[in-house]
Design a protein around this motif. Structure first.
Motif, PDB file in Angstrom:
ATOM      1  N   LEU A 245      71.146 -39.361  34.826  1.00  0.00           N
ATOM      2  CA  LEU A 245      69.902 -37.998  35.563  1.00  0.00           C
ATOM      3  C   LEU A 245      70.976 -37.839  36.575  1.00  0.00           C
ATOM      4  O   LEU A 245      72.032 -37.493  37.452  1.00  0.00           O
ATOM      5  CB  LEU A 245      68.649 -38.118  35.950  1.00  0.00           C
ATOM      6  CG  LEU A 245      68.546 -36.771  36.082  1.00  0.00           C
ATOM      7  CD1 LEU A 245      68.418 -35.685  35.176  1.00  0.00           C
ATOM      8  CD2 LEU A 245      67.168 -37.134  36.609  1.00  0.00           C
ATOM      9  N   ILE A 246      70.508 -38.979  37.852  1.00  0.00           N
ATOM     10  CA  ILE A 246      71.426 -39.239  39.297  1.00  0.00           C
ATOM     11  C   ILE A 246      72.514 -38.801  38.638  1.00  0.00           C
ATOM     12  O   ILE A 246      73.405 -38.123  39.404  1.00  0.00           O
ATOM     13  CB  ILE A 246      70.956 -40.402  39.870  1.00  0.00           C
ATOM     14  CG1 ILE A 246      69.253 -40.183  40.115  1.00  0.00           C
ATOM     15  CG2 ILE A 246      71.607 -40.451  41.240  1.00  0.00           C
ATOM     16  CD1 ILE A 246      69.326 -41.545  40.925  1.00  0.00           C
ATOM     17  N   GLY A 247      74.017 -39.801  38.146  1.00  0.00           N
ATOM     18  CA  GLY A 247      74.444 -39.537  37.761  1.00  0.00           C
ATOM     19  C   GLY A 247      75.531 -38.242  37.573  1.00  0.00           C
ATOM     20  O   GLY A 247      76.435 -38.392  38.113  1.00  0.00           O
ATOM     21  N   VAL A 248      74.994 -37.761  36.420  1.00  0.00           N
ATOM     22  CA  VAL A 248      75.691 -37.394  35.976  1.00  0.00           C
ATOM     23  C   VAL A 248      75.384 -35.691  36.972  1.00  0.00           C
ATOM     24  O   VAL A 248      75.582 -35.130  37.101  1.00  0.00           O
ATOM     25  CB  VAL A 248      74.508 -36.760  34.475  1.00  0.00           C
ATOM     26  CG1 VAL A 248      74.857 -35.107  34.424  1.00  0.00           C
ATOM     27  CG2 VAL A 248      74.856 -37.615  33.720  1.00  0.00           C
TER      28      VAL A 248
ATOM     29  N   LEU B 210      78.728 -32.397  39.811  1.00  0.00           N
ATOM     30  CA  LEU B 210      78.891 -31.207  41.325  1.00  0.00           C
ATOM     31  C   LEU B 210      79.730 -31.185  41.929  1.00  0.00           C
ATOM     32  O   LEU B 210      80.466 -31.191  42.375  1.00  0.00           O
ATOM     33  CB  LEU B 210      77.080 -31.687  42.023  1.00  0.00           C
ATOM     34  CG  LEU B 210      76.059 -30.810  41.732  1.00  0.00           C
ATOM     35  CD1 LEU B 210      74.759 -31.179  42.846  1.00  0.00           C
ATOM     36  CD2 LEU B 210      76.297 -29.469  41.755  1.00  0.00           C
ATOM     37  N   GLY B 211      80.088 -33.437  41.997  1.00  0.00           N
ATOM     38  CA  GLY B 211      81.220 -33.778  42.512  1.00  0.00           C
ATOM     39  C   GLY B 211      82.331 -33.009  42.147  1.00  0.00           C
ATOM     40  O   GLY B 211      83.677 -32.260  42.489  1.00  0.00           O
TER      41      GLY B 211
ATOM     42  N   GLY C 116      88.237 -37.703  33.708  1.00  0.00           N
ATOM     43  CA  GLY C 116      88.558 -39.129  33.166  1.00  0.00           C
ATOM     44  C   GLY C 116      87.480 -40.337  33.917  1.00  0.00           C
ATOM     45  O   GLY C 116      86.692 -41.421  33.137  1.00  0.00           O
ATOM     46  N   ILE C 117      88.044 -40.544  35.052  1.00  0.00           N
ATOM     47  CA  ILE C 117      87.698 -41.477  35.673  1.00  0.00           C
ATOM     48  C   ILE C 117      87.125 -41.687  36.187  1.00  0.00           C
ATOM     49  O   ILE C 117      85.983 -42.622  36.782  1.00  0.00           O
ATOM     50  CB  ILE C 117      89.046 -41.623  36.889  1.00  0.00           C
ATOM     51  CG1 ILE C 117      90.544 -41.777  36.714  1.00  0.00           C
ATOM     52  CG2 ILE C 117      88.965 -42.938  37.846  1.00  0.00           C
ATOM     53  CD1 ILE C 117      91.444 -42.414  37.094  1.00  0.00           C
ATOM     54  N   ALA C 118      86.122 -40.658  37.387  1.00  0.00           N
ATOM     55  CA  ALA C 118      84.300 -40.192  36.966  1.00  0.00           C
ATOM     56  C   ALA C 118      84.002 -41.132  36.384  1.00  0.00           C
ATOM     57  O   ALA C 118      83.101 -41.695  35.920  1.00  0.00           O
ATOM     58  CB  ALA C 118      84.275 -39.118  38.469  1.00  0.00           C
ATOM     59  N   VAL C 119      84.012 -40.393  35.089  1.00  0.00           N
ATOM     60  CA  VAL C 119      83.068 -40.995  34.416  1.00  0.00           C
ATOM     61  C   VAL C 119      82.881 -41.774  34.118  1.00  0.00           C
ATOM     62  O   VAL C 119      82.389 -42.938  33.459  1.00  0.00           O
ATOM     63  CB  VAL C 119      82.942 -39.581  33.082  1.00  0.00           C
ATOM     64  CG1 VAL C 119      82.742 -40.253  31.901  1.00  0.00           C
ATOM     65  CG2 VAL C 119      83.032 -37.633  33.195  1.00  0.00           C
ATOM     66  N   GLY C 120      83.808 -42.361  33.536  1.00  0.00           N
ATOM     67  CA  GLY C 120      84.837 -43.934  33.232  1.00  0.00           C
ATOM     68  C   GLY C 120      83.826 -45.246  33.821  1.00  0.00           C
ATOM     69  O   GLY C 120      83.279 -46.415  33.908  1.00  0.00           O
ATOM     70  N   LYS C 121      84.040 -44.288  35.466  1.00  0.00           N
ATOM     71  CA  LYS C 121      83.272 -45.525  37.221  1.00  0.00           C
ATOM     72  C   LYS C 121      81.955 -45.424  36.998  1.00  0.00           C
ATOM     73  O   LYS C 121      80.605 -46.158  36.937  1.00  0.00           O
ATOM     74  CB  LYS C 121      83.619 -45.148  37.930  1.00  0.00           C
ATOM     75  CG  LYS C 121      85.173 -45.024  38.724  1.00  0.00           C
ATOM     76  CD  LYS C 121      85.407 -45.782  39.337  1.00  0.00           C
ATOM     77  CE  LYS C 121      87.221 -46.227  39.606  1.00  0.00           C
ATOM     78  NZ  LYS C 121      87.614 -47.155  39.846  1.00  0.00           N
ATOM     79  N   VAL C 122      81.382 -44.046  36.658  1.00  0.00           N
ATOM     80  CA  VAL C 122      79.831 -44.035  35.842  1.00  0.00           C
ATOM     81  C   VAL C 122      79.479 -44.407  35.026  1.00  0.00           C
ATOM     82  O   VAL C 122      78.175 -44.995  35.387  1.00  0.00           O
ATOM     83  CB  VAL C 122      79.321 -42.553  36.262  1.00  0.00           C
ATOM     84  CG1 VAL C 122      78.030 -42.491  35.697  1.00  0.00           C
ATOM     85  CG2 VAL C 122      79.627 -41.887  37.150  1.00  0.00           C
TER      86      VAL C 122
END
Lengths: 349, 462
Positions: B304-307, B312-313, B324-330
């Motif tokens: 939840l926090i990550g999403v 928002l970021g 894509g990279i941001a989601v991958g890192k999460v």
């Protein structure tokens, strides 16, 4: 197979040097209320924990219906541990539903069973309260409901009556009788011996990990050394003191309580009493369970040997549903040698 | 009578629908009267199972794999419900989400006001517009030009807040006349100064007979050619922040939910409910269900926090990374959390089983707390200054430290793939060992109440 008996067969357990159970054996028949008594530390709780598999026995086994207990079978036992245990922060109905499901009920059946039992045990209005917010008495009721909610085939209750108010004692007694009537073998431990005497079909007295007396209450009482009650108002305080083989055990009003040694002729005692004047009362009194218990437990050199030989007790008594008085015809395992003095009987080890 | 009793014995549990039909209905009946009621109903059903209760069990009540799954699910579900209901959990989750959202939005608000400025320019001064934009670009500031019809409209735009400044050439031609509402922001002042000087220079070149465009081109092409002898890997703030943040969140989650496993175990021991449970559930099922349940809750909270944070970021543009990279890192961070939680939860469960009172929890859980704290403190103090620290790279190989350090390094991008894979393999190996070890310690210790059980005893056997 198929007799629905719970058999504890030669179960032993030691903690280091301490022997908790020494080849303990007894059985509880289908539809029988079995009272398990003994002083603190005698091994009652250890025995019950072994039945439930919470503790592993060093030797011996526990069978139900002729088959050694396994986890699946243990789910059908209703258990009330000595140290009560429920999740303090879980709501009553949820907690019972959870336990019912762990015991194998489906969600719907669990919900229905919970509703039934909390209604029956008078905690229905607290169903959505956390257990820790309940009074001690109500927590006990929930604990009983936890033991019953999965409609167990066997009931093992450790001190179910401790901490109950008289009303709750009545409810508990009624529930136990009802389970007996449904053909469930019920074993419970208690220090309230009057209650045990009133309620149980058979009683087992355990001392130092061994069964020292086991049988129907009436039969144990009949087998125990009774007292002679003699009321001779004009007799002196120690009129019986000089009689051979007679011990004065106390006085009740003007009556004297006498204990007669083996082979002493009670008619001689009567003659001695009549010599002092009129005799108003002269009768044998059976010992109460309390007296029996004291005798067994306080008598440290009464080396117990009369464990319940369930093999001998299997000769098909109808047991179960009949009142204790009728069961008195079935055998008591206390006095295999037929002697009346079982508490004093010595057995070479 | 005895025979009926025998028949009624037969497992009433088998048939769910028959269960409550037994004697409870007659609530206040005496024992004797209840006999009849109790006998009547179950008998027909009971007859099916030859008198012995054992063969009439429902198919999943044995100890088979289906039963294990059912029990695990029940235990885990109870844990999830208990956590979700807890006030502390609800409050911290809301606080986390609000904090993450607020920090992204505040960053955006602060950054937004400083980076983009609007300058109003009269149509007559059209040439100045391009000069200002060029100056802004050279100073790394964003400036938007708003063309207005005349000076009056320009001043009105400033007063209305539609523009930050209105710029005109002074009559002398040697500078700008700038109108602002209250004051001129420093960044905008620099931009306008450069543009004004450029305008003055062009004026002088024209006066001297030269072509300002030629001079401008000559100036623009002259520059510094840098020859990097030892190139550093490309770093940027967004990656560092994302790395440290994911490591930090994993750290917080491990420190929150790990001890909850120990607490849960101790709660069951201290309330003695474990006695009731162990009569029907195997110790490993109880432990595994608890770890899984709490793990699911923890993972959900992190997700939840990550999403919210990454969403928002990316949405505000504050997180300057391809989506894509941001989601991958999460996703990678969540995977490392799962691995870390598995290790620590098993350790916490075993530790909790050793004691019987909440007061004694600190004594057995402190080694794990320290093991969580050390990598976090080292990571956040070393990495911002030297993102490719060799020390951190080595420590990230250690399974107990990896779940916090690896996400930091992966976020920054300063770790080789083989290092990640090696660390992953070591971690998985340790988890396998811990499953066995913790299961053994827990199974042996959880039944013992009273004093603290020594690890040696717990490992030794029953």
């Amino acid at each position: 197979m198929g007799d629905g008996r719970l058999v504890i067969d030669g179960v032993s357990k030691r903690y280091g040097e301490v022997v908790a159970l020494d080849a303990l054996s007894f059985e509880v028949r289908a539809g029988e209320l079995f009272g398990f008594v003994g002083s603190n530390g005698a091994g009652k709780t250890t025995a019950m924990r072994i039945v439930l598999g919470v503790l592993a026995a060093d030797a011996g086994e526990v069978r139900y219906d002729g088959v050694p207990l396994d986890l699946a079978m243990r789910r059908r036992i209703g258990y009330m541990p000595e140290e009560r245990g429920l999740y303090p922060r879980m709501k009553v109905a949820e907690q019972l539903g959870y336990l019912a499901q762990l015991h194998g009920l489906g969600p719907v059946a669990a919900r229905r069973a919970v509703a039934n039992w909390i209604e029956r045990l008078g905690v229905a209005d607290r169903r959505d309260d956390e257990v820790q917010k309940l009074s001690l008495g109500n927590q006990q009721r929930v604990q009983l409901a936890a033991a019953l909610v999965h409609d167990p085939a066997v009931l093992v209750l450790d001190e179910p009556f401790s901490g109950l108010d008289p009303v709750a004692v009545d409810v508990m007694s009624e529930v136990l009788r009802e389970r007996r009537a449904a053909g469930v073998p019920v074993v419970f431990s208690s220090h309230q011996l009057e209650l045990v005497e009133r309620l149980c079909d058979r009683v087992g007295i355990v001392r130092a990990g061994r069964m020292v007396a086991c049988g129907p209450v009436e039969q144990l009482r009949a087998g125990g050394r009774g007292l002679l009650v003699v009321d001779a108002p004009q007799a002196g305080a120690d009129w019986a003191g000089g009689l051979d083989g007679v011990r004065v055990r106390g006085r009740e009003g003007s009556a004297t309580l006498l204990e007669l040694a083996e082979g002493v002729d009670d008619q001689a005692v009567l003659r001695a009493a009549m010599a002092t004047g009129p005799v108003r009362e002269f009768r044998h009194r059976r010992p109460s369970l309390v007296e029996l218990f004291r005798d067994v437990v306080s008598n440290s050199d009464a080396t117990p040997g009369a464990a319940a030989p369930h093999t001998g007790a299997e000769t098909g008594t109808s047991a179960g549903l009949v009142e204790p008085t009728s069961t008195a015809s079935s055998e008591s395992t206390v006095t295999p040698s037929g002697g009346r003095s079982w508490p004093r009987r010595r057995m070479p080890r | 009578m005895a025979e009926e009793a025998d028949a009624a014995m037969t497992d009433p549990v088998t048939d769910d629908s028959a269960t409550p039909a037994t004697p409870r209905s007659g609530s206040a009946t005496s024992g004797r009267a209840a006999v009849g009621a109790a006998m009547v109903e179950p008998v027909p059903a009971a007859r099916t199972g030859s008198g012995g209760g054992l063969d009439a069990r429902p198919e999943d009540s044995g100890a088979g794999p289906g039963d294990s799954r059912r029990i695990l699910l029940l235990v885990a579900r109870r844990e999830v419900t208990a956590r979700l209901r807890s006030r502390a959990f609800q409050v911290t989750t809301v606080l986390f989400v609000v904090a993450i959202a607020a920090s992204v939005l505040i960053l955006n608000a602060v950054g937004g006001s400083s980076s983009t400025r609007t300058v109003a320019v009269a149509a007559a001064d059209g040439r100045q517009a391009s000069a200002i934009v060029a100056a802004a670009r050279s100073l790394d500031t964003e400036v938007r030009i708003r063309t207005v019809t005349d000076a009056a409209a320009g001043r009105a735009a400033v007063l209305d807040g539609d523009a930050d400044a209105f710029v005109r050439l002074t009559a002398a031609g040697g500078g700008y006349q700038v109108s602002v509402k209250e004051d001129l922001a420093d960044s905008l002042a620099s931009v306008l100064t450069v543009a004004a000087r450029q305008a003055a220079l062009e004026g002088q070149i024209t006066t001297l007979g030269g072509d300002p465009a030629t001079v401008g081109r000559a100036i623009a092409t002259a520059g510094v050619d840098v020859d990097t002898l030892r190139p550093a890997a490309h770093r940027d703030g967004a990656r560092l922040a994302l790395g440290l943040l994911s490591g930090g969140l994993i750290y917080i989650a491990l420190l929150t939910f790990g001890p909850q496993v120990a607490q849960g175990v101790i709660e069951e021991k201290s309330s003695r409910v474990v006695e009731l449970l162990l009569a029907v559930v195997r110790p490993w099922q109880l432990m595994a269900g608890k770890v899984a349940g709490i793990g699911v809750v923890a993972l959900g909270q992190l997700l939840l926090i990550g999403v919210v944070g990454v969403g928002l970021g990316l949405g505000t543009g504050e997180l300057d990374l391809p989506a894509g990279i941001a989601v991958g890192k999460v996703a990678v961070a969540l995977l490392w959390f799962l691995l870390g939680f598995s290790m620590y939860a098993l350790l916490f469960a075993a530790a909790g089983a050793l004691v019987s009172r909440q007061e004694d929890a600190a004594g057995v859980t402190s080694p794990m707390i320290a093991a969580i704290l050390i990598p976090y403190v080292l990571g956040i103090s070393v990495l911002p200054a030297s993102p490719d620290s060799g020390l951190i790279n080595v420590l990230a190989m250690i399974p107990l430290f990896a779940p916090i350090l690896m996400p930091m390094l992966i976020g920054i991008g300063s770790v080789a793939l083989w290092q990640v894979l090696l660390s992953l393999a070591l971690t998985l190996t340790l988890i396998a060992v811990l499953v066995w070890l913790a299961g053994r310690v827990y199974g042996n210790a959880v039944k013992r109440s009273g004093t603290r059980v020594s690890i040696r005893d717990a490992l030794g056997g029953t």
